[in-house]
Design a protein around this motif. Structure first.
Motif, mmCIF file in Angstrom:
data_model
loop_
_atom_site.group_PDB
_atom_site.id
_atom_site.type_symbol
_atom_site.label_atom_id
_atom_site.label_comp_id
_atom_site.label_asym_id
_atom_site.label_seq_id
_atom_site.Cartn_x
_atom_site.Cartn_y
_atom_site.Cartn_z
ATOM 1 N N GLY A 63 -12.873 9.835 -6.517
ATOM 2 C CA GLY A 63 -11.689 9.806 -7.372
ATOM 3 C C GLY A 63 -10.654 10.833 -6.986
ATOM 4 O O GLY A 63 -9.837 11.227 -7.805
ATOM 5 N N GLU A 64 -10.647 11.248 -5.750
ATOM 6 C CA GLU A 64 -9.694 12.251 -5.285
ATOM 7 C C GLU A 64 -8.609 11.567 -4.477
ATOM 8 O O GLU A 64 -8.884 10.925 -3.462
ATOM 9 N N LEU A 65 -7.381 11.698 -4.920
ATOM 10 C CA LEU A 65 -6.269 11.086 -4.213
ATOM 11 C C LEU A 65 -5.866 11.996 -3.059
ATOM 12 O O LEU A 65 -5.330 13.078 -3.262
ATOM 13 N N SER A 66 -6.175 11.575 -1.844
ATOM 14 C CA SER A 66 -5.798 12.351 -0.672
ATOM 15 C C SER A 66 -5.213 11.396 0.361
ATOM 16 O O SER A 66 -5.834 10.407 0.731
ATOM 17 N N VAL A 67 -4.011 11.690 0.787
ATOM 18 C CA VAL A 67 -3.323 10.872 1.773
ATOM 19 C C VAL A 67 -3.651 11.431 3.142
ATOM 20 O O VAL A 67 -3.426 12.612 3.410
ATOM 21 N N THR A 68 -4.202 10.585 4.002
ATOM 22 C CA THR A 68 -4.693 11.060 5.289
ATOM 23 C C THR A 68 -3.743 10.818 6.447
ATOM 24 O O THR A 68 -3.993 11.308 7.527
ATOM 25 N N GLY A 69 -2.704 10.051 6.252
ATOM 26 C CA GLY A 69 -1.764 9.872 7.348
ATOM 27 C C GLY A 69 -1.238 8.465 7.464
ATOM 28 O O GLY A 69 -0.921 7.812 6.470
ATOM 29 N N GLY A 70 -1.161 7.993 8.700
ATOM 30 C CA GLY A 70 -0.516 6.726 9.010
ATOM 31 C C GLY A 70 -1.151 5.517 8.362
ATOM 32 O O GLY A 70 -0.451 4.602 7.923
ATOM 33 N N SER A 71 -2.471 5.489 8.295
ATOM 34 C CA SER A 71 -3.122 4.311 7.715
ATOM 35 C C SER A 71 -2.814 4.185 6.222
ATOM 36 O O SER A 71 -2.637 3.075 5.720
ATOM 37 N N ASP A 72 -2.726 5.303 5.525
ATOM 38 C CA ASP A 72 -2.364 5.240 4.107
ATOM 39 C C ASP A 72 -0.914 4.812 3.916
ATOM 40 O O ASP A 72 -0.601 4.091 2.969
ATOM 41 N N ALA A 73 -0.039 5.229 4.808
ATOM 42 C CA ALA A 73 1.360 4.810 4.727
ATOM 43 C C ALA A 73 1.490 3.311 4.986
ATOM 44 O O ALA A 73 2.254 2.622 4.294
ATOM 45 N N ILE A 74 0.733 2.796 5.935
ATOM 46 C CA ILE A 74 0.761 1.358 6.213
ATOM 47 C C ILE A 74 0.249 0.583 5.003
ATOM 48 O O ILE A 74 0.823 -0.443 4.616
ATOM 49 N N ARG A 75 -0.807 1.076 4.387
ATOM 50 C CA ARG A 75 -1.337 0.414 3.191
ATOM 51 C C ARG A 75 -0.333 0.452 2.039
ATOM 52 O O ARG A 75 -0.212 -0.514 1.286
ATOM 53 N N LEU A 76 0.383 1.573 1.899
ATOM 54 C CA LEU A 76 1.406 1.667 0.861
ATOM 55 C C LEU A 76 2.491 0.626 1.088
ATOM 56 O O LEU A 76 2.883 -0.095 0.158
ATOM 57 N N PHE A 77 2.984 0.530 2.313
ATOM 58 C CA PHE A 77 4.037 -0.442 2.601
ATOM 59 C C PHE A 77 3.531 -1.879 2.440
ATOM 60 O O PHE A 77 4.278 -2.753 2.009
ATOM 61 N N ALA A 78 2.268 -2.120 2.766
ATOM 62 C CA ALA A 78 1.720 -3.474 2.613
ATOM 63 C C ALA A 78 1.625 -3.864 1.144
ATOM 64 O O ALA A 78 2.044 -4.963 0.754
ATOM 65 N N ILE A 79 1.074 -2.966 0.311
ATOM 66 C CA ILE A 79 0.947 -3.283 -1.116
ATOM 67 C C ILE A 79 2.326 -3.379 -1.760
ATOM 68 O O ILE A 79 2.588 -4.273 -2.568
ATOM 69 N N MET A 80 3.238 -2.479 -1.401
ATOM 70 C CA MET A 80 4.591 -2.540 -1.952
ATOM 71 C C MET A 80 5.295 -3.823 -1.504
ATOM 72 O O MET A 80 6.017 -4.451 -2.290
ATOM 73 N N GLY A 81 5.109 -4.202 -0.251
ATOM 74 C CA GLY A 81 5.719 -5.434 0.247
ATOM 75 C C GLY A 81 5.215 -6.658 -0.495
ATOM 76 O O GLY A 81 5.999 -7.534 -0.883
ATOM 77 N N LEU A 82 3.899 -6.723 -0.708
ATOM 78 C CA LEU A 82 3.334 -7.839 -1.461
ATOM 79 C C LEU A 82 3.858 -7.868 -2.887
ATOM 80 O O LEU A 82 4.218 -8.922 -3.421
ATOM 81 N N SER A 83 3.911 -6.710 -3.505
ATOM 82 C CA SER A 83 4.336 -6.635 -4.893
ATOM 83 C C SER A 83 5.807 -6.999 -5.052
ATOM 84 O O SER A 83 6.169 -7.787 -5.940
ATOM 85 N N VAL A 84 6.651 -6.469 -4.211
ATOM 86 C CA VAL A 84 8.089 -6.769 -4.317
ATOM 87 C C VAL A 84 8.369 -8.225 -3.936
ATOM 88 O O VAL A 84 9.209 -8.882 -4.558
ATOM 89 N N ALA A 85 7.636 -8.750 -2.950
ATOM 90 C CA ALA A 85 7.807 -10.163 -2.601
ATOM 91 C C ALA A 85 7.404 -11.057 -3.767
ATOM 92 O O ALA A 85 8.084 -12.046 -4.071
ATOM 93 N N GLY A 86 6.330 -10.708 -4.444
ATOM 94 C CA GLY A 86 5.933 -11.459 -5.629
ATOM 95 C C GLY A 86 6.969 -11.355 -6.729
ATOM 96 O O GLY A 86 7.258 -12.329 -7.427
ATOM 97 N N GLY A 87 7.540 -10.161 -6.903
ATOM 98 C CA GLY A 87 8.587 -9.990 -7.900
ATOM 99 C C GLY A 87 9.826 -10.810 -7.585
ATOM 100 O O GLY A 87 10.428 -11.411 -8.480
ATOM 101 N N LEU A 88 10.209 -10.842 -6.321
ATOM 102 C CA LEU A 88 11.364 -11.658 -5.923
ATOM 103 C C LEU A 88 11.107 -13.137 -6.166
ATOM 104 O O LEU A 88 11.983 -13.865 -6.657
ATOM 105 N N TYR A 89 9.914 -13.574 -5.829
ATOM 106 C CA TYR A 89 9.576 -14.978 -6.069
ATOM 107 C C TYR A 89 9.610 -15.294 -7.563
ATOM 108 O O TYR A 89 10.125 -16.334 -7.971
ATOM 109 N N GLY A 90 9.068 -14.393 -8.370
ATOM 110 C CA GLY A 90 9.087 -14.601 -9.823
ATOM 111 C C GLY A 90 10.495 -14.667 -10.377
ATOM 112 O O GLY A 90 10.807 -15.486 -11.246
#
Length: 118
Positions: free
Chosen positions: A84-111
Motif C-alpha cells: 500500500g505504498e505509493l512509490s513512483v519508480t520512473g518511466g514505466s509508471d509514467a507510461i501506465r499513467l498516460f495509458a490509464i488517463m488516455g483510456l479514461s479521457v477517450a471514454g469520457g469523450l465517447y460518452g
C-alpha cells in the motif's frame, strides 16, 4: 410543444468524481482478489478499463480525468506494491499513467459525443 425532446439533466461534476472514486476502489479491490500478483500489466489494464467504462457512463471530461488519476494511484499503490505504498519508480509508471488517463479521457469523450447525439 409537448413533442419537444426534454433537455438532458446535467449532473454535478463533484458528484460524478465521488462516484468515480468508489468505482476505482471497487475495481482495485476486485482486481486484487481476482488477478494474480505476477500479472501487473493485466492489473493495470483492468483498472484502465474500469475507468474507461465509468467515463463513458458519466460523460463528463473532468470526472473522467480525475477518475483516471485515482485509478492510477490506487493501481500503483495497491496492485504494484502490495504493502500500500505509493512509490513512483520512473518511466514505466509514467507510461501506465498516460495509458490509464488516455483510456479514461477517450471514454469520457465517447460518452459526451454519445450524449450529444442522443
Amino acid at each position: 410543444m409537448f413533442l419537444r425532446r426534454p433537455k438532458p439533466v446535467r449532473r454535478p461534476t463533484e458528484l460524478l468524481i465521488g462516484i468515480g472514486f468508489f468505482v476505482a476502489v471497487a475495481a482495485c479491490a476486485a482486481t486484487a482478489l481476482l488477478v494474480p500478483d505476477t500479472l501487473v500489466e493485466v492489473r493495470f489494464a483492468v483498472m484502465g478499463l474500469a475507468a474507461c467504462l465509468y467515463a463513458v457512463v458519466a460523460a463528463d471530461l473532468w470526472a473522467a480525468a480525475v477518475t483516471g488519476i485515482l485509478a492510477w494511484t490506487l493501481a500503483t499503490g495497491f496492485l504494484t506494491h502490495p504493502v500500500g505504498e505509493l512509490s513512483v519508480t520512473g518511466g514505466s509508471d509514467a507510461i501506465r499513467l498516460f495509458a490509464i488517463m488516455g483510456l479514461s479521457v477517450a471514454g469520457g469523450l465517447y460518452g459526451v459525443l454519445r450524449r450529444r447525439t442522443a
